[in-house]
Design an enzyme around this catalytic site. Structure first.
Site, mmCIF file in Angstrom:
data_model
loop_
_atom_site.group_PDB
_atom_site.id
_atom_site.type_symbol
_atom_site.label_atom_id
_atom_site.label_comp_id
_atom_site.label_asym_id
_atom_site.label_seq_id
_atom_site.Cartn_x
_atom_site.Cartn_y
_atom_site.Cartn_z
ATOM 1 N N SER A 172 0.825 -1.210 0.000
ATOM 2 C CA SER A 172 0.000 0.000 0.000
ATOM 3 C C SER A 172 0.859 1.260 0.000
ATOM 4 C CB SER A 172 -0.958 0.006 1.196
ATOM 5 O OG SER A 172 -0.270 0.180 2.416
ATOM 6 N N ASN A 173 2.008 1.231 0.670
ATOM 7 C CA ASN A 173 2.887 2.402 0.611
ATOM 8 C C ASN A 173 3.507 2.549 -0.774
ATOM 9 O OD1 ASN A 173 3.202 4.118 3.024
ATOM 10 N ND2 ASN A 173 3.544 2.178 4.061
ATOM 11 N N LEU A 229 17.837 -6.297 6.187
ATOM 12 C CA LEU A 229 18.891 -6.198 5.187
ATOM 13 C C LEU A 229 20.245 -6.548 5.794
ATOM 14 C CD1 LEU A 229 17.917 -2.869 3.404
ATOM 15 C CD2 LEU A 229 17.221 -5.190 2.803
ATOM 16 N N HIS A 277 8.224 3.123 9.229
ATOM 17 C CA HIS A 277 7.937 2.262 10.381
ATOM 18 C C HIS A 277 6.726 2.814 11.127
ATOM 19 C CE1 HIS A 277 8.855 -0.599 13.556
ATOM 20 N NE2 HIS A 277 8.607 0.367 14.425
ATOM 21 N N ASP A 315 20.136 1.984 8.481
ATOM 22 C CA ASP A 315 21.522 1.670 8.807
ATOM 23 C C ASP A 315 21.581 0.217 9.271
ATOM 24 O OD1 ASP A 315 20.568 1.656 11.414
ATOM 25 O OD2 ASP A 315 21.591 3.501 12.005
ATOM 26 N N GLU A 316 22.655 -0.192 9.891
ATOM 27 C CA GLU A 316 22.813 -1.597 10.236
ATOM 28 C C GLU A 316 22.175 -1.969 11.571
ATOM 29 O OE1 GLU A 316 26.478 -3.587 9.256
ATOM 30 O OE2 GLU A 316 27.102 -1.931 7.960
ATOM 31 N N ASP A 373 15.774 -0.418 12.919
ATOM 32 C CA ASP A 373 14.965 0.803 12.880
ATOM 33 C C ASP A 373 15.675 1.951 13.595
ATOM 34 O OD1 ASP A 373 12.858 -0.515 11.526
ATOM 35 O OD2 ASP A 373 12.062 -1.268 13.412
ATOM 36 N N LYS A 407 -2.735 5.824 7.028
ATOM 37 C CA LYS A 407 -3.073 7.032 6.270
ATOM 38 C C LYS A 407 -1.933 8.050 6.336
ATOM 39 C CE LYS A 407 -8.099 6.717 6.760
ATOM 40 N NZ LYS A 407 -9.338 7.380 7.283
ATOM 41 N N GLU A 417 1.232 7.274 7.003
ATOM 42 C CA GLU A 417 2.364 6.693 6.277
ATOM 43 C C GLU A 417 2.294 7.074 4.805
ATOM 44 O OE1 GLU A 417 3.094 2.515 6.807
ATOM 45 O OE2 GLU A 417 2.319 2.543 8.841
#
Length: 212
Positions: free
Chosen positions: A25-26, A104, A120, A152-153, A156, A183, A185
């Protein structure tokens, strides 16, 4: 102080790579912002680690290049190298995670330094990780929201670009709270992408500061 993108990169940086795991949706909100002229960019590729993700069909219905790369059973970095290869082939400048349910690898993040964004559903640094809306309700907070940040690593933990506040109402459930957060987001993700694409910001420690 960490620098923002160079002016040479800013002038050409318009190609987005969107990573999804579900309905996206984003991703759809970003695509709508582009089609409506509110975001000057193009979506070069949509990639999902789940072949059944509805977002893939939605991307193809829009005429976008969509790739399914199943991830089960693959080492994280081995899988990420496949994704990186697709992003490189599509000449992507900015990677946007849109409901991408994988962490990731460090290798991936180092391949695109300060060029990976995530959204997030909480006001980070509060309630990182999964089930943020449930966490918010369990803690009894009166306000929560959503955050767009550089990846980043950490979990969040990257510099925050944009946030929106959403009140927690009496009687809220994770589902009702999630719907109101979503909404916001959809609104702030495109705004954050536009800021990053403009290059009109600087990063000081963990702070992303827009430039006048």
């Amino acid at each position: 102080m960490q620098p923002s993108f160079s002016s040479a990169l800013i002038t050409k940086m318009r190609r987005l790579g969107i990573l999804i795991s579900g309905r996206g949706s984003n991703f759809q909100a970003i695509a709508d912002s582009i089609s409506q002229g509110r975001l000057r960019a193009e979506i070069a590729v949509v990639i999902s680690n789940r072949p059944e993700a509805p977002g893939l069909d939605l991307a193809r219905a829009r005429g976008l290049y969509a790739v399914e790369l199943p991830s089960p059973g693959l080492d994280r970095e081995i899988y990420d190298r496949q994704v990186i290869a697709e992003l490189r082939a599509a000449r992507v400048d900015l990677v946007c995670l849109a409901g991408y349910l994988r962490i990731l690898s460090g290798h991936f993040i180092r391949e695109f330094p300060q060029r990976i964004l995530n959204i997030h559903p909480s006001l980070l640094p509060a309630f990182p990780g999964l089930d943020s809306q449930h966490q918010a309700l369990a803690h009894g907070v009166k306000f929560t929201g959503c955050t767009v940040h550089f990846v980043d690593e950490g979990l969040d933990s990257g510099p925050i670009i944009q946030q929106a506040v959403v009140p927690v109402l009496d009687g809220d459930t994770p589902a009702t709270l999630s719907a109101r957060i979503l909404k916001e987001e959809h609104r702030i993700y495109s705004e954050a992408i536009a800021l990053v694409l403009s290059g009109r910001y600087r990063i000081e420690d963990r702070r992303v500061i827009p430039l006048a």
